[in-house]
Scaffold this active site. Structure first.
Site, mmCIF file in Angstrom:
data_model
loop_
_atom_site.group_PDB
_atom_site.id
_atom_site.type_symbol
_atom_site.label_atom_id
_atom_site.label_comp_id
_atom_site.label_asym_id
_atom_site.label_seq_id
_atom_site.Cartn_x
_atom_site.Cartn_y
_atom_site.Cartn_z
ATOM 1 N N ASN A 14 0.862 -1.193 0.000
ATOM 2 C CA ASN A 14 0.000 0.000 0.000
ATOM 3 C C ASN A 14 0.900 1.245 0.000
ATOM 4 O O ASN A 14 1.717 1.434 0.913
ATOM 5 C CB ASN A 14 -0.894 -0.058 1.245
ATOM 6 N N ASP A 16 -0.116 4.477 -0.065
ATOM 7 C CA ASP A 16 -0.827 5.712 0.329
ATOM 8 C C ASP A 16 0.089 6.736 1.010
ATOM 9 O O ASP A 16 -0.019 7.939 0.771
ATOM 10 C CB ASP A 16 -1.942 5.406 1.342
ATOM 11 N N HIS A 17 0.963 6.231 1.881
ATOM 12 C CA HIS A 17 1.700 7.193 2.706
ATOM 13 C C HIS A 17 2.919 7.806 2.010
ATOM 14 O O HIS A 17 3.535 8.718 2.536
ATOM 15 C CB HIS A 17 2.018 6.589 4.076
ATOM 16 N N HIS A 50 -5.667 3.747 -1.650
ATOM 17 C CA HIS A 50 -6.981 4.123 -1.126
ATOM 18 C C HIS A 50 -7.270 5.568 -1.528
ATOM 19 O O HIS A 50 -6.610 6.486 -1.049
ATOM 20 C CB HIS A 50 -6.952 3.979 0.404
ATOM 21 N N ARG A 52 -9.342 8.261 -0.800
ATOM 22 C CA ARG A 52 -10.296 8.645 0.252
ATOM 23 C C ARG A 52 -11.190 9.770 -0.232
ATOM 24 O O ARG A 52 -10.805 10.554 -1.108
ATOM 25 C CB ARG A 52 -9.544 9.077 1.513
ATOM 26 N N ARG A 56 -6.970 12.845 1.200
ATOM 27 C CA ARG A 56 -5.884 13.292 2.079
ATOM 28 C C ARG A 56 -4.515 12.729 1.679
ATOM 29 O O ARG A 56 -3.505 13.288 2.017
ATOM 30 C CB ARG A 56 -6.177 12.948 3.545
ATOM 31 N N HIS A 57 -4.505 11.619 0.949
ATOM 32 C CA HIS A 57 -3.200 11.157 0.425
ATOM 33 C C HIS A 57 -3.283 10.914 -1.088
ATOM 34 O O HIS A 57 -2.871 11.760 -1.861
ATOM 35 C CB HIS A 57 -2.603 9.995 1.233
ATOM 36 N N GLU A 77 -8.788 0.637 -2.946
ATOM 37 C CA GLU A 77 -9.590 0.717 -1.712
ATOM 38 C C GLU A 77 -10.548 1.884 -1.832
ATOM 39 O O GLU A 77 -10.152 2.993 -2.213
ATOM 40 C CB GLU A 77 -8.687 0.916 -0.503
ATOM 41 N N THR A 108 -17.430 -2.482 15.821
ATOM 42 C CA THR A 108 -16.751 -2.075 17.055
ATOM 43 C C THR A 108 -15.238 -2.161 16.922
ATOM 44 O O THR A 108 -14.506 -1.410 17.534
ATOM 45 C CB THR A 108 -17.200 -2.955 18.229
ATOM 46 N N GLU A 158 -11.096 -9.154 3.469
ATOM 47 C CA GLU A 158 -9.802 -8.804 4.049
ATOM 48 C C GLU A 158 -10.026 -8.642 5.544
ATOM 49 O O GLU A 158 -10.817 -7.799 5.986
ATOM 50 C CB GLU A 158 -9.256 -7.507 3.431
ATOM 51 N N HIS A 198 -3.683 -4.341 7.937
ATOM 52 C CA HIS A 198 -3.782 -3.136 8.766
ATOM 53 C C HIS A 198 -2.834 -3.236 9.955
ATOM 54 O O HIS A 198 -2.995 -4.091 10.819
ATOM 55 C CB HIS A 198 -5.193 -2.831 9.284
ATOM 56 N N GLY A 199 -1.848 -2.361 9.943
ATOM 57 C CA GLY A 199 -0.924 -2.248 11.069
ATOM 58 C C GLY A 199 0.183 -3.287 11.098
ATOM 59 O O GLY A 199 0.970 -3.313 12.054
HETATM 60 N N1 PXP Z 1 -5.864 -3.121 4.238
HETATM 61 C C1 PXP Z 1 -6.844 -2.198 4.224
HETATM 62 C C2 PXP Z 1 -8.203 -2.615 3.784
HETATM 63 C C3 PXP Z 1 -6.580 -0.863 4.591
HETATM 64 O O1 PXP Z 1 -7.568 0.044 4.564
HETATM 65 C C4 PXP Z 1 -5.258 -0.513 4.954
HETATM 66 C C5 PXP Z 1 -4.951 0.902 5.305
HETATM 67 O O2 PXP Z 1 -5.180 1.733 4.222
HETATM 68 C C6 PXP Z 1 -4.279 -1.501 4.912
HETATM 69 C C7 PXP Z 1 -4.602 -2.802 4.582
HETATM 70 C C8 PXP Z 1 -2.846 -1.192 5.214
HETATM 71 O O3 PXP Z 1 -2.706 -0.816 6.532
HETATM 72 P P1 PXP Z 1 -1.306 -0.259 7.015
HETATM 73 O O4 PXP Z 1 -1.041 0.989 6.255
HETATM 74 O O5 PXP Z 1 -1.527 -0.042 8.480
HETATM 75 O O6 PXP Z 1 -0.289 -1.325 6.730
#
Ligand code: PXP
Length: 250
Positions: A14, A16-17, A50, A52, A56-57, A77, A108, A158, A198-199
């Site tokens: 990903n 995005d950043h 993604h 958004r 924002r990115h 995304e 939640t 996912e 994610h994370g």
């Molecule tokens: N999967 C999905 C569906 C996400 O929305 C994100 C964050 O955009 C990620 C994976 C990647 O998460 P991270 O940037 O924390 O690795």
């Protein structure tokens, strides 16, 4: 547990950043497309971005440029909105992953609240699938959500690994890992393809990579952060090695 044929674990990077960093100053540097091409060269199996609602990115032109530039699959995304549906249908990525962006769309634990939103999601999923786009839903490892995803005809779920990654190492994190492992097994039995993300970091990736039903991980923030110190290719190589080592344990 029934025997499942162990599949290659794909790594979706990903980017995005990279765009977050670029946007901090405006202009064109650093380029998300250049990062995607480097990730592709380093062995990424796909690129995730993604778009958004607040841009924002990633920006609209990034998505167009990515689609043109890369040879590996683009995973788009998107929020479950008409605007994003139109973007997906125009760009035609290999897959579209529907994610929550608003509080009321969140479960939640942070995944998309699929159960209860079927009427809103069904026509969107239908249009994406008719356009030949594989549909993924970003959900918690919760039986009710997974059942709802399968009923709606999603191709992929996912599984949200955020709570697992945020838990302190030890019993709390292991508890979250068991929850995800159960969700992966349950989703696979429903006929869904299972991804996770994610994370995830060097510290947290192995236990998830060792779950045999999971065939793709999407990782962004940690890899882009690590690349500041060692470069993107090195960060991807290290992640790939950890994933491959974990897969050998299965
Ligand atoms: N999967 C999905 C569906 C996400 O929305 C994100 C964050 O955009 C990620 C994976 C990647 O998460 P991270 O940037 O924390 O690795």
């Amino acid at each position: 547990m029934e025997h499942i044929k162990l599949k290659h674990l794909r790594l979706g990077v990903n980017i995005d950043h990279v765009a977050t960093l670029r946007n901090a100053r405006g202009g064109a540097h650093p380029s998300p497309v250049a990062a995607a091409l480097l990730a592709q060269k380093a062995g990424a199996d796909g690129i995730t971005a993604h778009l958004r609602e607040d841009r924002r990115h990633i920006k609209d032109e990034d998505i167009n440029d990515l689609k043109q530039a890369i040879d590996i699959p683009l995973n788009f995304e998107m929020a479950a909105t008409q605007e994003m549906l139109e973007n997906a249908l125009r760009v035609r990525p290999i897959a579209a992953c529907i994610v929550p962006e608003r509080r009321e769309e969140l479960t939640t634990e942070g995944g998309l609240a699929v159960a209860g939103q079927e009427t809103r999601l069904a026509p969107m999923i239908d249009q994406l699938k008719k356009a030949g786009i594989r549909v993924s839903l970003f959900v918690d490892a919760d039986e009710q959500e997974l059942q709802a995803a399968a009923k709606l005809g999603a191709d992929i779920v996912e599984l949200h690994t955020g709570r697992y990654c945020d838990s302190p190492a030890g019993e709390r994190r292991q508890h979250e890992a068991r929850r995800i492992a159960h969700g992966a097994h349950f989703a696979h039995a429903l006929g869904l393809e299972v991804h996770a993300g994610h994370g995830l970091s060097f510290e947290t990736v192995s236990d998830i990579a060792a779950m045999p039903e999971i065939v793709e991980l999407n990782i962004g923030h940690f890899l882009i952060g690590a690349s500041v110190f060692t470069g993107l290719e090195d960060a991807i190589n290290q992640m790939r090695n950890l994933m491959d080592e974990a897969r050998k344990r299965v």
